[in-house]
Enzyme design. Structure first.
Site, PDB file in Angstrom:
ATOM      1  N   ARG A   4       0.272  10.234  13.713  1.00  0.00           N
ATOM      2  CA  ARG A   4       1.400   9.587  12.971  1.00  0.00           C
ATOM      3  C   ARG A   4       2.171   8.782  14.062  1.00  0.00           C
ATOM      4  O   ARG A   4       2.111   8.791  15.101  1.00  0.00           O
ATOM      5  CB  ARG A   4       2.376  10.892  12.414  1.00  0.00           C
ATOM      6  CG  ARG A   4       1.828  11.441  11.419  1.00  0.00           C
ATOM      7  CD  ARG A   4       1.481  10.765  10.099  1.00  0.00           C
ATOM      8  NE  ARG A   4       2.827   9.983   9.732  1.00  0.00           N
ATOM      9  CZ  ARG A   4       4.103  10.621   9.146  1.00  0.00           C
ATOM     10  NH1 ARG A   4       4.036  11.818   9.063  1.00  0.00           N
ATOM     11  NH2 ARG A   4       5.086   9.821   8.846  1.00  0.00           N
ATOM     12  N   ARG A  28      -8.422   8.687   3.773  1.00  0.00           N
ATOM     13  CA  ARG A  28      -9.524   7.419   3.112  1.00  0.00           C
ATOM     14  C   ARG A  28     -10.172   7.029   4.502  1.00  0.00           C
ATOM     15  O   ARG A  28     -11.639   6.832   4.501  1.00  0.00           O
ATOM     16  CB  ARG A  28      -8.859   6.398   2.763  1.00  0.00           C
ATOM     17  CG  ARG A  28      -9.721   4.966   2.350  1.00  0.00           C
ATOM     18  CD  ARG A  28      -8.840   3.726   1.833  1.00  0.00           C
ATOM     19  NE  ARG A  28      -7.802   3.543   2.703  1.00  0.00           N
ATOM     20  CZ  ARG A  28      -7.816   2.663   4.012  1.00  0.00           C
ATOM     21  NH1 ARG A  28      -9.130   2.429   4.230  1.00  0.00           N
ATOM     22  NH2 ARG A  28      -6.744   2.522   4.602  1.00  0.00           N
ATOM     23  N   LYS A  88       0.909  -1.264   0.233  1.00  0.00           N
ATOM     24  CA  LYS A  88       0.056   0.192  -0.185  1.00  0.00           C
ATOM     25  C   LYS A  88       1.075   1.218   0.122  1.00  0.00           C
ATOM     26  O   LYS A  88       0.355   2.327  -0.445  1.00  0.00           O
ATOM     27  CB  LYS A  88      -0.860   0.013   0.981  1.00  0.00           C
ATOM     28  CG  LYS A  88      -0.275   0.087   2.589  1.00  0.00           C
ATOM     29  CD  LYS A  88      -1.579   0.212   3.636  1.00  0.00           C
ATOM     30  CE  LYS A  88      -0.450  -0.005   4.887  1.00  0.00           C
ATOM     31  NZ  LYS A  88       0.194   1.569   5.343  1.00  0.00           N
ATOM     32  N   ASP A  89       2.137   1.350   0.252  1.00  0.00           N
ATOM     33  CA  ASP A  89       3.125   2.332   0.426  1.00  0.00           C
ATOM     34  C   ASP A  89       3.695   2.630  -0.855  1.00  0.00           C
ATOM     35  O   ASP A  89       4.222   3.876  -1.319  1.00  0.00           O
ATOM     36  CB  ASP A  89       4.221   2.085   1.296  1.00  0.00           C
ATOM     37  CG  ASP A  89       3.722   1.962   2.656  1.00  0.00           C
ATOM     38  OD1 ASP A  89       2.727   2.637   3.132  1.00  0.00           O
ATOM     39  OD2 ASP A  89       4.376   1.442   3.506  1.00  0.00           O
ATOM     40  N   ARG A 141       1.120   4.910  17.753  1.00  0.00           N
ATOM     41  CA  ARG A 141      -0.354   5.020  17.461  1.00  0.00           C
ATOM     42  C   ARG A 141      -1.379   4.638  18.786  1.00  0.00           C
ATOM     43  O   ARG A 141      -2.240   5.270  19.351  1.00  0.00           O
ATOM     44  CB  ARG A 141      -0.926   4.732  16.070  1.00  0.00           C
ATOM     45  CG  ARG A 141      -0.230   5.793  15.168  1.00  0.00           C
ATOM     46  CD  ARG A 141      -0.785   5.311  13.854  1.00  0.00           C
ATOM     47  NE  ARG A 141       0.152   4.502  13.003  1.00  0.00           N
ATOM     48  CZ  ARG A 141      -0.270   3.990  11.942  1.00  0.00           C
ATOM     49  NH1 ARG A 141      -1.295   4.425  11.389  1.00  0.00           N
ATOM     50  NH2 ARG A 141       0.442   3.133  11.138  1.00  0.00           N
ATOM     51  N   CYS A 170      -1.272   7.176  -2.859  1.00  0.00           N
ATOM     52  CA  CYS A 170      -1.472   6.455  -1.919  1.00  0.00           C
ATOM     53  C   CYS A 170      -2.280   6.747  -0.760  1.00  0.00           C
ATOM     54  O   CYS A 170      -2.631   6.192   0.072  1.00  0.00           O
ATOM     55  CB  CYS A 170      -0.107   6.049  -1.481  1.00  0.00           C
ATOM     56  SG  CYS A 170       1.085   5.265  -2.643  1.00  0.00           S
TER      57      CYS A 170
END
Length: 290
Positions: free
Chosen positions: A146, A128, A80-81, A152, A238
């Site tokens: 972040r 998203r 996904k990166d 997180r 992305c």
């Protein structure tokens, strides 16, 4: 053959993913590997929101530079990166594993998403996820956070959050999935293209391409290529609001996608033959455009 040098981000999750790839290379090809940790722009700047980075590939650029300079032989990424528009010097030669691509909530008190108090504060760095969360509950307050997964999670307490939304795959690989309070269905929060997948990237002229392709998981490769094609056809990056999910079953493809148009979340689905995945990806993107 000499040890293959694997370049990847220097994080606990990245090291686990490198270990998965290195084991597969050793078991299948009989070749030893060594890990070369690389700090990326996204790792160094941990305060800026991901959507505020002006260039794509904030977690891969420095790793690709190491490939170009032949400091490493292959790169291992969370797929996904990787930007869907890749530099012509590079190629995805294998997708080696895909975990559950869905997103999950980890809440302060272990309650599910719909049981969260009114105006609950939810942490995420993803546009998203933010769009989908607000679509499900307008009262949700999204807070930009972040850092790695552990950081997180710690921000639930340190920043007074009611919960954070994370990738299920990351929590599973880190053995932290016992913290999950709610698993979002794909039509609630549609996953990021390629989420949960680990990929191998090489130079197009790499002498290791053909042997590394032998550990490719064909279904995971088709699923993620489909998702990335939809993202590409829609002109997303992305860190866009676009979500795409594809599953394969024998010779069939089933896919679902979401995109924000104005203030409305548009969703569409499609199914067809696996051999037609290029045209199906094009059709699905056109359904969302129209």
């Amino acid at each position: 053959m000499k040890k293959l040098r694997i370049g990847a981000r220097d994080s606990k999750l990245s090291r686990i993913q490198v270990d998965i790839v290195a084991r597969k290379i050793k078991q299948t090809l009989g070749i030893e590997c060594e890990f070369v940790p690389i700090k990326t722009k996204g790792d160094i700047d941990k305060t800026k929101s991901l959507k505020d980075f002006k260039s794509p590939g904030v977690f891969v650029k420095e790793i690709e530079l190491a490939l170009l300079s032949r400091e490493i032989d292959l790169a291992v990424h969370s797929l996904k990166d990787l930007p869907c528009e890749m530099d012509s010097n590079f190629e995805i030669v294998a997708v080696v594993e895909r975990e559950d691509p869905r997103d999950v909530l980890v809440s302060k008190d272990g309650v599910g998403f719909y049981q969260l108090k009114p105006n609950a504060k939810i942490g995420t760095s993803s546009l998203r996820r933010e769009v989908h969360l607000k679509n499900l509950r307008e009262d949700i307050q999204v807070v930009n956070i972040r850092g790695n997964i552990e950081t997180r999670l710690s921000k639930i307490e340190s920043e007074g959050l009611d919960g954070v939304v994370l990738a299920y795959a990351a929590l599973k690989r880190l053995n932290l999935d016992s913290h999950v309070s709610y698993i979002f269905d794909i039509n609630e929060i549609t996953p990021c293209p390629g989420q949960g997948a680990i990929c191998i990237e090489c130079l197009k002229d790499s002498p290791y391409k053909s042997i590394l392709s032998k550990i490719n998981d064909t279904d995971a490769y088709i699923q993620t290529q489909f998702e990335r094609l939809v993202l590409k056809f829609l002109g997303g990056g992305c860190h866009s609001s676009i979500g795409v999910f594809c599953k394969t079953d024998q010779d069939k493809i089933y896919a679902f996608a979401s995109i924000l148009r104005g203030d409305k979340l548009i969703q569409a689905s499609i199914e067809g033959n696996k051999d037609d995945f290029l045209s199906l990806a094009n059709k699905l993107s056109n359904m969302l455009k129209s």
